[in-house]
Write a protein that holds these residues in place. Structure first.
Motif, mmCIF file in Angstrom:
data_model
loop_
_atom_site.group_PDB
_atom_site.id
_atom_site.type_symbol
_atom_site.label_atom_id
_atom_site.label_comp_id
_atom_site.label_asym_id
_atom_site.label_seq_id
_atom_site.Cartn_x
_atom_site.Cartn_y
_atom_site.Cartn_z
ATOM 1 N N ALA A 280 2.905 4.310 -19.502
ATOM 2 C CA ALA A 280 3.118 2.932 -19.960
ATOM 3 C C ALA A 280 3.603 2.018 -18.844
ATOM 4 N N THR A 281 3.810 2.568 -17.653
ATOM 5 C CA THR A 281 4.318 1.780 -16.530
ATOM 6 C C THR A 281 3.184 0.998 -15.867
ATOM 7 N N LEU A 282 3.408 -0.280 -15.677
ATOM 8 C CA LEU A 282 2.415 -1.127 -15.026
ATOM 9 C C LEU A 282 2.056 -0.566 -13.654
ATOM 10 N N GLY A 283 0.747 -0.496 -13.364
ATOM 11 C CA GLY A 283 0.297 -0.020 -12.057
ATOM 12 C C GLY A 283 -0.063 1.445 -12.038
ATOM 13 N N ILE A 284 0.345 2.206 -13.058
ATOM 14 C CA ILE A 284 -0.028 3.622 -13.142
ATOM 15 C C ILE A 284 -1.213 3.734 -14.091
ATOM 16 N N LYS A 285 -2.353 4.129 -13.551
ATOM 17 C CA LYS A 285 -3.584 4.205 -14.344
ATOM 18 C C LYS A 285 -3.696 5.530 -15.084
ATOM 19 N N GLN A 286 -3.239 6.613 -14.435
ATOM 20 C CA GLN A 286 -3.391 7.937 -15.042
ATOM 21 C C GLN A 286 -2.245 8.840 -14.615
ATOM 22 N N VAL A 287 -1.834 9.705 -15.536
ATOM 23 C CA VAL A 287 -0.776 10.682 -15.270
ATOM 24 C C VAL A 287 -1.341 12.069 -15.516
ATOM 25 N N LYS A 288 -1.221 12.957 -14.517
ATOM 26 C CA LYS A 288 -1.731 14.319 -14.641
ATOM 27 C C LYS A 288 -0.608 15.307 -14.351
ATOM 28 N N LEU A 289 -0.408 16.243 -15.268
ATOM 29 C CA LEU A 289 0.610 17.269 -15.102
ATOM 30 C C LEU A 289 0.087 18.334 -14.149
ATOM 31 N N LEU A 290 0.790 18.534 -13.029
ATOM 32 C CA LEU A 290 0.374 19.535 -12.043
ATOM 33 C C LEU A 290 1.059 20.875 -12.279
ATOM 34 N N SER A 291 2.349 20.844 -12.523
ATOM 35 C CA SER A 291 3.085 22.089 -12.746
ATOM 36 C C SER A 291 4.339 21.803 -13.545
ATOM 37 N N GLN A 292 4.777 22.841 -14.260
ATOM 38 C CA GLN A 292 5.990 22.703 -15.052
ATOM 39 C C GLN A 292 6.792 23.996 -14.953
ATOM 40 N N GLY A 293 8.005 23.871 -14.402
ATOM 41 C CA GLY A 293 8.891 25.016 -14.315
ATOM 42 C C GLY A 293 9.950 24.934 -15.396
ATOM 43 N N GLN A 294 10.969 25.748 -15.259
ATOM 44 C CA GLN A 294 12.004 25.781 -16.271
ATOM 45 C C GLN A 294 12.805 24.483 -16.312
ATOM 46 N N GLU A 298 6.137 18.597 -11.946
ATOM 47 C CA GLU A 298 5.455 17.857 -10.886
ATOM 48 C C GLU A 298 4.225 17.186 -11.483
ATOM 49 N N LEU A 299 4.059 15.898 -11.140
ATOM 50 C CA LEU A 299 2.972 15.121 -11.716
ATOM 51 C C LEU A 299 2.189 14.401 -10.635
ATOM 52 N N GLN A 300 0.918 14.203 -10.905
ATOM 53 C CA GLN A 300 0.063 13.408 -10.028
ATOM 54 C C GLN A 300 -0.210 12.079 -10.719
ATOM 55 N N LEU A 301 0.057 10.977 -10.008
ATOM 56 C CA LEU A 301 -0.123 9.646 -10.563
ATOM 57 C C LEU A 301 -1.266 8.943 -9.851
ATOM 58 N N THR A 302 -2.191 8.415 -10.610
ATOM 59 C CA THR A 302 -3.225 7.543 -10.055
ATOM 60 C C THR A 302 -2.714 6.121 -10.200
ATOM 61 N N ILE A 303 -2.527 5.444 -9.069
ATOM 62 C CA ILE A 303 -1.873 4.135 -9.091
ATOM 63 C C ILE A 303 -2.779 3.045 -8.518
ATOM 64 N N GLN A 304 -2.560 1.821 -8.986
ATOM 65 C CA GLN A 304 -3.280 0.648 -8.491
ATOM 66 C C GLN A 304 -2.323 -0.317 -7.802
ATOM 67 N N VAL A 305 -1.220 0.224 -7.309
ATOM 68 C CA VAL A 305 -0.230 -0.520 -6.547
ATOM 69 C C VAL A 305 0.101 0.313 -5.316
ATOM 70 N N SER A 306 0.871 -0.237 -4.407
ATOM 71 C CA SER A 306 1.276 0.535 -3.240
ATOM 72 C C SER A 306 2.362 1.528 -3.636
ATOM 73 N N PRO A 307 2.539 2.612 -2.871
ATOM 74 C CA PRO A 307 3.635 3.545 -3.165
ATOM 75 C C PRO A 307 4.994 2.867 -3.183
ATOM 76 N N ALA A 308 5.207 1.888 -2.288
ATOM 77 C CA ALA A 308 6.488 1.169 -2.265
ATOM 78 C C ALA A 308 6.698 0.386 -3.558
ATOM 79 N N GLN A 309 5.640 -0.245 -4.070
ATOM 80 C CA GLN A 309 5.745 -0.975 -5.329
ATOM 81 C C GLN A 309 6.013 -0.026 -6.490
#
Length: 354
Positions: A280-294, A298-309
């Motif tokens: 639901a965060t502006l600028g994040i197009k997609q969220v993908k779960l990479l791994s889940q520990g106890q 860790e998640l992979q984010l597809t973004i349409q903004v800069s990493p700093a933004q």
């Protein structure tokens, strides 16, 4: 005795909880029902467009004035409500459709991740100064209403014994930031704002607003004849100032993928809520779960903004506390000029709970 202690702790917790106002719904408008359906639909769309751009003059754009003819297509749901202001209509608009419209017109969008602001309010009458702290005070009621209209997160001090021992009305009026910041440190906020109120004549009030951010001060002075209009003007000005800092121009051409790590995800429910928050965060197009520990996700984010933004946006997400920022490149080592290969995520966060 134990029961008494728990009652005291519970009362303290309830008191602290009441200091933070409910977060306003960004794409929800409330308009008068004493008009035609087409009129309240157009008014609701106008209200939201101003709110998500932070620009009070945004409707001067010809394309947006034309789009008001299609206001009904932006309405997702509505309900009739009755309050002190009379019959109203509460309208929820389509966030994705509004974002698409503004993106097509190359208009920066200010999303729901907004700085939480703590307000210390002092009114001066003659030589007397007082904290404005009673819930039924007209100043406080007006401030709460206009901040909600602009979807600006608002925190009010408790004015309990800790606050009143650390801070006085004169400290706030004089702008003595050392005790102000000390008293404010117990509240988890992004900015501290001082509102100084003084009647300058029989019919006019003066409002002086001072806020501090990263060591810099922003000072504004406004005048008005009543609390509601004066604070509404201030809230509009504040929204405009903040939007200039934080509104984002989404750029599909700059789409990229980054990874973040979140600690403290101890259950599947935590992970699901985390994914929903990020999606639901502006600028994040997609969220993908990479791994889940106890205790770690860790998640992979597809973004349409800069990493700093992205980091700036997540800085205003109350459920995430930044632990490590890896966005800056590592310092070049002249003794070992070989490129440094790192698999570190962009940032590491701690999941926090209210």
């Amino acid at each position: 005795m134990v029961q008494k202690i728990w009652c005291v702790l519970l009362s303290s917790w309830l008191l602290f909880s009441s200091a933070v106002m409910a977060k306003p719904e960004l794409y929800q408008a409330e308009v008068s029902a004493e008009q035609t359906q087409q009129q309240w639909q157009r008014e609701a769309l106008t209200q939201i467009l101003v709110r998500v751009t932070g620009n009070p003059d945004i409707m001067q754009r010809a394309e947006l004035r034309t789009e008001l003819n299609n206001a009904s297509s932006y309405v997702k749901q509505f309900e009739a409500v009755r309050g002190e202001a009379g019959n109203r209509v509460r309208v929820l608009l389509d966030a994705e459709r509004i974002r698409t419209l503004l993106q097509q017109l190359q208009i920066p969008i200010w999303g729901g991740q907004r700085p939480e602001m703590l307000f210390w309010i002092v009114e001066q009458a003659g030589s007397e100064r007082r904290f404005v702290r009673q819930s039924d005070d007209p100043w406080l009621q007006a401030l709460t209403q206009v901040m909600a209209e602009q979807a600006l997160p608002l925190t009010l001090p408790l004015y309990d014994i800790d606050d009143l021992l650390n801070l006085t009305e004169n400290d706030v009026w004089g702008g003595f930031w050392e005790p102000i910041l000390l008293a404010s440190s117990r509240y988890r906020v992004n900015e501290v704002v001082l509102l100084l109120l003084e009647q300058s004549s029989d019919t006019e009030w003066r409002l002086t607003a001072i806020r501090q951010q990263a060591g810099q001060q922003q000072r504004d002075e406004l005048t008005g004849t009543d609390q509601q209009s004066l604070l509404r003007d201030y809230a509009a000005l504040l929204s405009q100032q903040l939007a200039r800092q934080y509104a984002i121009l989404l750029d599909p051409a700059a789409e990229q993928q980054v990874r973040i790590r979140v600690q403290g995800t101890s259950s599947l429910r935590d992970v699901v809520l985390l994914e929903r928050t990020l999606a639901a965060t502006l600028g994040i197009k997609q969220v993908k779960l990479l791994s889940q520990g106890q205790q770690q996700t860790e998640l992979q984010l597809t973004i349409q903004v800069s990493p700093a933004q992205l980091l700036q946006l997540l800085n205003f997400e109350p459920s995430l506390q930044l632990l490590t920022d890896n966005s800056a490149p590592p310092a070049f080592d002249w003794a070992n000029p070989a490129p440094v290969v790192t698999d570190a995520p962009l940032a590491v966060y701690q999941l926090t709970r209210p």
